[in-house]
Design a protein around this motif. Sequence first.
Motif, short mmCIF file in Angstrom:
data_model
loop_
_atom_site.label_atom_id
_atom_site.label_comp_id
_atom_site.label_asym_id
_atom_site.label_seq_id
_atom_site.Cartn_x
_atom_site.Cartn_y
_atom_site.Cartn_z
N ASN A 50 -21.04 30.95 -25.12
CA ASN A 50 -21.26 29.51 -25.11
C ASN A 50 -22.54 29.16 -25.84
OD1 ASN A 50 -19.37 27.66 -24.02
ND2 ASN A 50 -19.68 28.52 -22.00
N GLU A 54 -23.17 27.01 -29.51
CA GLU A 54 -24.05 25.88 -29.79
C GLU A 54 -24.58 25.94 -31.21
OE1 GLU A 54 -27.11 25.87 -26.80
OE2 GLU A 54 -25.71 25.31 -25.21
N ASP A 60 -15.84 27.35 -31.11
CA ASP A 60 -15.06 26.35 -30.37
C ASP A 60 -13.88 25.84 -31.19
OD1 ASP A 60 -16.47 26.19 -27.93
OD2 ASP A 60 -17.97 24.89 -28.84
N ASP A 64 -10.00 25.72 -30.12
CA ASP A 64 -9.38 24.40 -29.94
C ASP A 64 -8.23 24.17 -30.92
OD1 ASP A 64 -11.22 24.03 -27.92
OD2 ASP A 64 -12.63 22.95 -29.19
N SER A 81 -6.94 24.87 -19.98
CA SER A 81 -8.33 25.05 -20.43
C SER A 81 -9.09 23.79 -20.08
CB SER A 81 -8.40 25.31 -21.94
OG SER A 81 -8.20 24.10 -22.66
N ARG A 82 -10.39 23.84 -20.28
CA ARG A 82 -11.19 22.64 -20.01
C ARG A 82 -10.72 21.46 -20.85
NH1 ARG A 82 -13.55 26.54 -19.02
NH2 ARG A 82 -15.43 27.29 -18.09
N ARG A 127 -23.57 26.14 -18.37
CA ARG A 127 -22.37 26.21 -19.21
C ARG A 127 -21.72 24.84 -19.33
NH1 ARG A 127 -17.33 30.26 -17.79
NH2 ARG A 127 -15.98 29.66 -19.51
N SER A 130 -23.75 22.62 -21.65
CA SER A 130 -23.58 23.08 -23.03
C SER A 130 -22.24 22.62 -23.59
CB SER A 130 -23.69 24.61 -23.07
OG SER A 130 -23.34 25.11 -24.33
N GLU A 131 -21.19 22.81 -22.82
CA GLU A 131 -19.86 22.43 -23.29
C GLU A 131 -19.74 20.93 -23.48
OE1 GLU A 131 -17.60 24.29 -20.21
OE2 GLU A 131 -17.41 26.16 -21.34
N ARG A 134 -21.25 19.88 -26.74
CA ARG A 134 -20.46 20.30 -27.90
C ARG A 134 -19.18 19.47 -28.03
NH1 ARG A 134 -21.15 25.42 -25.70
NH2 ARG A 134 -18.93 25.87 -25.86
N TYR A 135 -18.51 19.20 -26.93
CA TYR A 135 -17.27 18.43 -27.00
C TYR A 135 -17.53 17.04 -27.56
CZ TYR A 135 -15.64 22.02 -23.69
OH TYR A 135 -15.33 23.19 -23.06
#
Length: 192
Positions: A50, A54, A60, A64, A81-82, A127, A130-131, A134-135
């Motif tokens: 992760n 960044e 990612d 994706d 997934s998230r 985490r 961070s995610e 980024r999203y």
Amino acid sequence: MLITISGPAGSGKSTVAAGLAESLGYEHVSGGDIFRDLADDRGLTPLELNKRAEEDDQIDRDLDRKQRDIAESRDDIVLESRLAGWMAGEHADFRIWLDAPLSVRAERIADREDKSVELAHNETKERGKSEALRYREYYNIDIEDRSIYDLALNTARLSPDGVRAVVESAVNAYAPDDDEGQTPVEGVTYEF
């Protein structure tokens, strides 16, 4: 039918997705497994990967893109997934969000990964931050926006079997012919 199950780490999405896929006779595709395999292949923990993501957005984007491709081309799957609900977008027939308080999720992760609850709590919190950054940056997705989901459930309130029963009941009650329209996934930039 394409069903997505999304949620943060430790929310129970993998357990529920696997059980739902089995009961429906569908394939289960897990973004978490793909991500953990990628981390293992590089000799990293998911948290370390992760952190690398960044700096290297292609990590990612590759994951994706794969989810988006699966959603566009396959049927009779549970995609988990998230970001599954967001990545499947208009291709998803039914989108589910699972969550639980951070303290509960940290305990689950600590048990699953054989680490201290404190370490799991800190890593999971970091985490998640961070995610989320980024999203937003990559796709203009606010991971806290639950408006696209057909069902949102706090998994800390029920046993794993209870969560699965609620999810299965909702999916089995879904009748495409009676569907008056899902919430559109708008504003997302699918640039991989």
